[in-house]
Design a protein around this motif. Structure first.
Motif, PDB file in Angstrom:
ATOM      1  N   ILE A 322     -42.388  20.377 -19.688  1.00  0.00           N
ATOM      2  CA  ILE A 322     -41.252  19.582 -20.177  1.00  0.00           C
ATOM      3  C   ILE A 322     -40.557  18.878 -19.017  1.00  0.00           C
ATOM      4  N   GLU A 323     -40.367  19.585 -17.919  1.00  0.00           N
ATOM      5  CA  GLU A 323     -39.724  18.968 -16.758  1.00  0.00           C
ATOM      6  C   GLU A 323     -40.568  17.823 -16.214  1.00  0.00           C
ATOM      7  N   ASN A 324     -41.887  17.995 -16.188  1.00  0.00           N
ATOM      8  CA  ASN A 324     -42.774  16.930 -15.694  1.00  0.00           C
ATOM      9  C   ASN A 324     -42.698  15.690 -16.578  1.00  0.00           C
ATOM     10  N   TRP A 325     -42.665  15.882 -17.899  1.00  0.00           N
ATOM     11  CA  TRP A 325     -42.508  14.741 -18.803  1.00  0.00           C
ATOM     12  C   TRP A 325     -41.155  14.060 -18.568  1.00  0.00           C
ATOM     13  N   SER A 326     -40.118  14.871 -18.406  1.00  0.00           N
ATOM     14  CA  SER A 326     -38.773  14.326 -18.205  1.00  0.00           C
ATOM     15  C   SER A 326     -38.699  13.471 -16.941  1.00  0.00           C
ATOM     16  N   LEU A 327     -39.297  13.969 -15.863  1.00  0.00           N
ATOM     17  CA  LEU A 327     -39.267  13.233 -14.602  1.00  0.00           C
ATOM     18  C   LEU A 327     -40.162  11.995 -14.654  1.00  0.00           C
ATOM     19  N   ALA A 328     -41.336  12.132 -15.272  1.00  0.00           N
ATOM     20  CA  ALA A 328     -42.273  11.004 -15.326  1.00  0.00           C
ATOM     21  C   ALA A 328     -41.743   9.868 -16.193  1.00  0.00           C
ATOM     22  N   LEU A 329     -41.067  10.206 -17.285  1.00  0.00           N
ATOM     23  CA  LEU A 329     -40.527   9.187 -18.190  1.00  0.00           C
ATOM     24  C   LEU A 329     -39.109   8.774 -17.801  1.00  0.00           C
ATOM     25  N   ASN A 330     -38.512   9.568 -16.924  1.00  0.00           N
ATOM     26  CA  ASN A 330     -37.105   9.359 -16.539  1.00  0.00           C
ATOM     27  C   ASN A 330     -36.195   9.432 -17.759  1.00  0.00           C
ATOM     28  N   ARG A 331     -36.422  10.483 -18.552  1.00  0.00           N
ATOM     29  CA  ARG A 331     -35.623  10.686 -19.769  1.00  0.00           C
ATOM     30  C   ARG A 331     -35.337  12.170 -19.945  1.00  0.00           C
ATOM     31  N   ARG A 332     -34.132  12.497 -20.357  1.00  0.00           N
ATOM     32  CA  ARG A 332     -33.767  13.878 -20.609  1.00  0.00           C
ATOM     33  C   ARG A 332     -32.678  13.932 -21.677  1.00  0.00           C
ATOM     34  N   GLY A 333     -32.307  15.143 -22.052  1.00  0.00           N
ATOM     35  CA  GLY A 333     -31.275  15.304 -23.071  1.00  0.00           C
ATOM     36  C   GLY A 333     -31.641  14.632 -24.376  1.00  0.00           C
ATOM     37  N   ALA A 334     -30.699  13.916 -24.960  1.00  0.00           N
ATOM     38  CA  ALA A 334     -30.911  13.225 -26.230  1.00  0.00           C
ATOM     39  C   ALA A 334     -31.796  11.996 -26.076  1.00  0.00           C
ATOM     40  N   GLU A 335     -32.023  11.559 -24.835  1.00  0.00           N
ATOM     41  CA  GLU A 335     -32.869  10.388 -24.590  1.00  0.00           C
ATOM     42  C   GLU A 335     -34.357  10.741 -24.534  1.00  0.00           C
ATOM     43  N   PHE A 336     -34.658  12.029 -24.515  1.00  0.00           N
ATOM     44  CA  PHE A 336     -36.053  12.479 -24.454  1.00  0.00           C
ATOM     45  C   PHE A 336     -36.748  12.185 -25.786  1.00  0.00           C
ATOM     46  N   LEU A 386     -32.953  21.089 -20.531  1.00  0.00           N
ATOM     47  CA  LEU A 386     -33.533  19.797 -20.146  1.00  0.00           C
ATOM     48  C   LEU A 386     -33.447  18.740 -21.234  1.00  0.00           C
ATOM     49  N   ILE A 387     -33.714  19.141 -22.480  1.00  0.00           N
ATOM     50  CA  ILE A 387     -33.773  18.156 -23.558  1.00  0.00           C
ATOM     51  C   ILE A 387     -32.994  18.643 -24.773  1.00  0.00           C
ATOM     52  N   ALA A 388     -32.567  17.702 -25.589  1.00  0.00           N
ATOM     53  CA  ALA A 388     -31.797  18.041 -26.782  1.00  0.00           C
ATOM     54  C   ALA A 388     -32.658  18.798 -27.780  1.00  0.00           C
ATOM     55  N   SER A 389     -32.070  19.809 -28.390  1.00  0.00           N
ATOM     56  CA  SER A 389     -32.788  20.674 -29.321  1.00  0.00           C
ATOM     57  C   SER A 389     -33.423  19.894 -30.470  1.00  0.00           C
ATOM     58  N   GLU A 390     -32.735  18.847 -30.957  1.00  0.00           N
ATOM     59  CA  GLU A 390     -33.267  18.095 -32.103  1.00  0.00           C
ATOM     60  C   GLU A 390     -34.540  17.319 -31.771  1.00  0.00           C
ATOM     61  N   LYS A 391     -34.867  17.196 -30.484  1.00  0.00           N
ATOM     62  CA  LYS A 391     -36.095  16.504 -30.089  1.00  0.00           C
ATOM     63  C   LYS A 391     -37.323  17.407 -30.221  1.00  0.00           C
ATOM     64  N   ILE A 392     -37.087  18.655 -30.602  1.00  0.00           N
ATOM     65  CA  ILE A 392     -38.172  19.610 -30.826  1.00  0.00           C
ATOM     66  C   ILE A 392     -38.087  20.061 -32.282  1.00  0.00           C
ATOM     67  N   PRO A 393     -38.598  19.256 -33.213  1.00  0.00           N
ATOM     68  CA  PRO A 393     -38.425  19.542 -34.648  1.00  0.00           C
ATOM     69  C   PRO A 393     -39.015  20.890 -35.048  1.00  0.00           C
ATOM     70  N   ARG A 394     -38.254  21.656 -35.834  1.00  0.00           N
ATOM     71  CA  ARG A 394     -38.748  22.930 -36.382  1.00  0.00           C
ATOM     72  C   ARG A 394     -39.090  22.805 -37.857  1.00  0.00           C
ATOM     73  N   GLN A 395     -38.776  21.662 -38.436  1.00  0.00           N
ATOM     74  CA  GLN A 395     -39.132  21.354 -39.818  1.00  0.00           C
ATOM     75  C   GLN A 395     -39.856  20.010 -39.828  1.00  0.00           C
ATOM     76  N   LEU A 396     -40.653  19.786 -40.877  1.00  0.00           N
ATOM     77  CA  LEU A 396     -41.327  18.497 -41.026  1.00  0.00           C
ATOM     78  C   LEU A 396     -40.293  17.376 -40.989  1.00  0.00           C
TER      79      LEU A 396
END
Length: 423
Positions: A322-336, A386-396
């Motif tokens: 997750i950290e590698n994606w965040s750094l590579a895309l330059n996005r974190r939190g709700a922007e991820f 690192l990233i906002a919880s809603e960016k990791i969906p637990r429901q369809l």
């Protein structure tokens, strides 16, 4: 001038669904293919869970003849043949007539990690060192790494490149990029690509010995802590195959074919087992470079990525990914971007993981949904920071996706990342 390349056919053999329709419904509903295996308990495995597709005898005979099935004992080839032939059918391409010339413009790149482990064990078990010639006439075709591409090549009558690649967990993603290059550079008109993996204790035992599999959920296979969860303690070994049919955009439009996505580009690299990387652990600098190089090759920016189909394995390396994606895309939190991992439902399908996961990504892109991350109610605290919880969906989740990324990171410190876009 390089041609634009699209995917026009899919095939999948997964622990939670054989065939695209069954698989699509399973991932939408969070259906798990993970099960308890008494055989693994009797062998004193620490992880007594596994995930393998269910293939009936009748199903086998839809794809292979009685002669081909005689002394046949290679699950990886069986899975690959079913997925590959389904992708060809989905693309509405007919195999060559046996009495006519091969399809000179159709090639195959279909990878595997190991092939025919059970077949080789069976053959060796029956002989001793003085009777090696009694291995059997079918052992070679079923145990060579290129066995699955060879079987598919014969069934289809493919006359272009027919080969196999092998890059551990990155095999399926790498196969797609190799096929993409063939089409983009005019070396073939059509390419059937994918990857496959065996199942069973003779393959899974090595991972159990490495202690990278979970032992905490043997009595609760439906509750195995999924990727990115705080309770994740290792993966469940899986198996299966995924396949995709590639051709140029011009060809697909001329044929009136269904287009699942355009392949914008991608990258493959290796961390050289330096900078914290090893045979089994990724070099974070190399992972980030692979993602960034894929974006450059695809001519998109990190801000354009709507969704990530992660490699995430339910191990201690999930926060690093997750950290590698965040750094590579330059996005974190709700922007991820939105992110999920299929491994919570099908386990880690090893060399087949990338291809099965690419099929899941194509279905989400085409049908406008994001499948749930199962058994991930409590996020790993480092990921939650690192990233906002809603960016990791637990429901369809219904969501209109446009540009997405898929990456696979494998043993040997190999990385592969590909960018897709809806047309």
């Amino acid at each position: 001038m390089r041609k634009r390349v699209v995917i026009t056919g899919l095939g999948v053999v997964a622990p939670n669904g054989v065939g695209v329709t069954a698989f699509s419904e399973a991932i939408k509903n969070g259906v798990s293919g993970i099960a308890f295996f008494p055989e693994l308990r009797d062998l004193n495995f620490s992880c007594q869970l596994g995930a393998k597709p269910h293939i009936s005898e009748d199903k086998k005979r839809e794809y292979l003849s009685e002669l081909q099935l005689r002394n046949f004992n290679s699950s990886s080839i069986l899975y690959g043949v079913i997925a590959g032939m389904d992708a060809l059918k989905d693309a509405k391409i007919e195999p060559a007539n046996p009495k006519e010339e091969p399809l000179w413009d159709l090639g195959i790149i279909f990878g595997s990690g190991t092939s025919g482990v059970e077949k080789f064990r069976e053959a060796i078990y029956k002989i001793d060192d003085k009777n090696v010639r009694r291995l059997g006439s079918t052992s070679v075709a079923q145990t060579m790494t290129s066995g699955v591409s060879a079987y598919l090549g014969g069934l289809i009558g493919a006359g272009n490149t027919v080969t196999a690649n092998s890059s551990a967990c990155a095999t399926g993603t790498e196969a797609l990029l190799l096929g993409y290059d063939h089409i983009a550079n005019g070396k073939a008109k059509y390419m059937l690509c994918g990857s496959t993996s065996d199942s069973g204790p003779y393959l899974w035992g090595g991972f159990d010995a490495m202690k990278v599999t979970t032992y905490k959920f043997n009595d609760a296979p439906n509750k195995v802590a999924g990727p990115m969860s705080a309770e994740a303690s290792g993966f469940v070994p899986g198996s299966g195959a995924g396949a995709y049919f590639l051709e140029s955009l011009e060809s697909a439009q001329k044929r009136g074919a269904t287009i699942y996505a355009e392949i914008l580009g991608g990258a493959v690299n290796n961390g050289g087992q330096r900078g914290g990387g090893s045979m089994t652990a990724p070099n974070s600098a190399a992972v980030q470079k692979c993602i960034k190089d894929a974006l450059v090759n695809a001519n998109v920016t990190g801000d354009e990525i709507d969704y990530i189909n992660g490699h995430l394995t339910a191990t201690i390396k999930d926060p690093d990914e997750i950290e590698n994606w965040s750094l590579a895309l330059n996005r974190r939190g709700a922007e991820f971007p939105y992110i999920n991992s299929l491994k919570g439902m099908v386990g880690h399908c090893l060399a087949a993981s990338g291809s099965i996961e690419i099929v899941s990504a194509m279905l989400q892109l085409q049908e406008d949904f994001i499948f749930p991350n199962v058994n991930c109610e409590n996020l790993h605290p480092e990921i939650d920071a690192l990233i906002a919880s809603e960016k990791i969906p637990r429901q369809l989740r219904k969501s209109t996706l446009q540009t997405i990324a898929k990456a696979s990171f494998g043993f040997g410190d190999v990385n592969a990342c590909v960018i897709f876009k809806k047309i």
